[in-house]
Scaffold this motif. Structure first.
Motif, PDB file in Angstrom:
ATOM      1  N   UNK A  24     -15.200 -83.517 -11.957  1.00 58.80           N
ATOM      2  CA  UNK A  24     -16.688 -83.020 -13.103  1.00 58.80           C
ATOM      3  C   UNK A  24     -16.230 -83.249 -13.861  1.00 58.80           C
ATOM      4  N   UNK A  25     -17.785 -83.305 -14.366  1.00 58.04           N
ATOM      5  CA  UNK A  25     -17.067 -84.088 -15.979  1.00 58.04           C
ATOM      6  C   UNK A  25     -16.870 -82.209 -17.253  1.00 58.04           C
ATOM      7  N   UNK A  26     -17.476 -81.771 -17.104  1.00 56.75           N
ATOM      8  CA  UNK A  26     -17.192 -80.011 -17.694  1.00 56.75           C
ATOM      9  C   UNK A  26     -15.614 -79.875 -17.471  1.00 56.75           C
ATOM     10  N   UNK A  27     -15.189 -80.530 -16.710  1.00 52.67           N
ATOM     11  CA  UNK A  27     -14.064 -80.316 -16.206  1.00 52.67           C
ATOM     12  C   UNK A  27     -12.970 -80.988 -17.198  1.00 52.67           C
ATOM     13  N   UNK A  28     -13.328 -81.969 -17.240  1.00 52.15           N
ATOM     14  CA  UNK A  28     -12.646 -83.580 -17.806  1.00 52.15           C
ATOM     15  C   UNK A  28     -12.659 -82.691 -18.953  1.00 52.15           C
ATOM     16  N   UNK A  29     -13.693 -82.106 -19.694  1.00 54.72           N
ATOM     17  CA  UNK A  29     -13.808 -82.909 -20.955  1.00 54.72           C
ATOM     18  C   UNK A  29     -13.641 -81.418 -21.741  1.00 54.72           C
ATOM     19  N   UNK A  30     -13.586 -80.429 -20.879  1.00 50.16           N
ATOM     20  CA  UNK A  30     -12.967 -79.079 -22.030  1.00 50.16           C
ATOM     21  C   UNK A  30     -11.844 -78.386 -21.178  1.00 50.16           C
ATOM     22  N   UNK A  31     -11.044 -79.005 -19.978  1.00 49.26           N
ATOM     23  CA  UNK A  31      -9.626 -78.456 -19.710  1.00 49.26           C
ATOM     24  C   UNK A  31      -8.738 -79.258 -19.659  1.00 49.26           C
ATOM     25  N   UNK A  32      -9.160 -80.437 -19.185  1.00 46.15           N
ATOM     26  CA  UNK A  32      -7.816 -81.519 -18.524  1.00 46.15           C
ATOM     27  C   UNK A  32      -7.092 -82.121 -19.837  1.00 46.15           C
ATOM     28  N   UNK A  33      -7.772 -82.613 -21.717  1.00 44.14           N
ATOM     29  CA  UNK A  33      -7.080 -83.050 -22.639  1.00 44.14           C
ATOM     30  C   UNK A  33      -6.039 -81.535 -23.093  1.00 44.14           C
ATOM     31  N   UNK A  34      -6.463 -80.185 -22.652  1.00 43.72           N
ATOM     32  CA  UNK A  34      -5.636 -78.652 -23.001  1.00 43.72           C
ATOM     33  C   UNK A  34      -4.849 -79.068 -21.861  1.00 43.72           C
ATOM     34  N   UNK A  35      -5.092 -79.349 -21.044  1.00 37.84           N
ATOM     35  CA  UNK A  35      -3.358 -79.480 -19.622  1.00 37.84           C
ATOM     36  C   UNK A  35      -2.625 -80.931 -19.605  1.00 37.84           C
ATOM     37  N   UNK A  66      -0.132 -66.300 -22.241  1.00 31.47           N
ATOM     38  CA  UNK A  66       0.717 -68.143 -21.767  1.00 31.47           C
ATOM     39  C   UNK A  66      -0.703 -68.964 -21.787  1.00 31.47           C
ATOM     40  N   UNK A  67      -1.691 -68.268 -20.976  1.00 34.13           N
ATOM     41  CA  UNK A  67      -2.603 -69.028 -20.825  1.00 34.13           C
ATOM     42  C   UNK A  67      -3.517 -68.951 -19.589  1.00 34.13           C
TER      43      UNK A  67
END
Length: 162
Positions: A24-35, A66-67
């Motif tokens: 999904x786009x939301x995960x890739x845009x918001x969370x994947x870069x942080x991880x 710690x997240x």
């Protein structure tokens, strides 16, 4: 050996296109870069993505700051439940005498002041995710009830039939 990369009509590699379709786009845009930074964070990302297609109960442990919240939200965003609600319950912020009613809801007349039926946070999280923050601070009796809910995948409101 020559390596060629194929791109789709949106300019994405085949891997990026499959990942976006699956996660999904939301995960890739918001969370994947942080991880995606250090090797440790990439391991967390791999874990998040590997459990995304399951209905497993997940326990996130770690010190304050710690997240855990970020990881919980990432798991929700990448899961099949991403279109449902994400309900966060700060267990330590709710008085212990109100916790059971807050989590499971109550029936009208279940106790003094219960003038109507009230859904609990588990009902609000239906078809979504419930994130119970600071569960170690819960009274042991309520921890036992939570364990039964997680094992049996059912609960009853306070004053309701089991």
């Amino acid at each position: 050996m020559s390596s060629q990369t194929a791109f789709d009509e949106d300019g994405r590699t085949a891997t990026e296109a499959v990942t976006q379709t699956i996660h999904g786009a939301r995960y890739l845009a918001e969370y994947a870069p942080l991880l995606d930074g250090s090797a440790g964070m990439r391991a967390v990302r791999a874990m998040v993505e590997s459990i995304a297609d399951t209905d497993a109960t997940v326990l996130l442990r770690g010190e304050s700051g710690v997240g855990k919240d970020l990881v919980a939200r990432a798991i929700h965003a990448v899961s099949r439940r991403c279109h449902g609600p994400f309900i966060k319950v700060k267990c330590a912020a709710i008085p212990s005498e109100l916790l059971e009613s807050e989590l499971f809801g109550h029936e009208k007349g279940a106790f003094t002041g219960a003038h109507r039926r009230k859904p609990g946070q588990f009902e609000y999280a239906n078809k979504g995710t419930i994130y119970l923050d600071e569960i170690a601070d819960l009274p042991l009796a309520l921890q036992a009830k939570l364990l039964h809910v997680l094992q049996d995948l059912r609960f009853s409101r306070v004053g309701g039939r089991a």
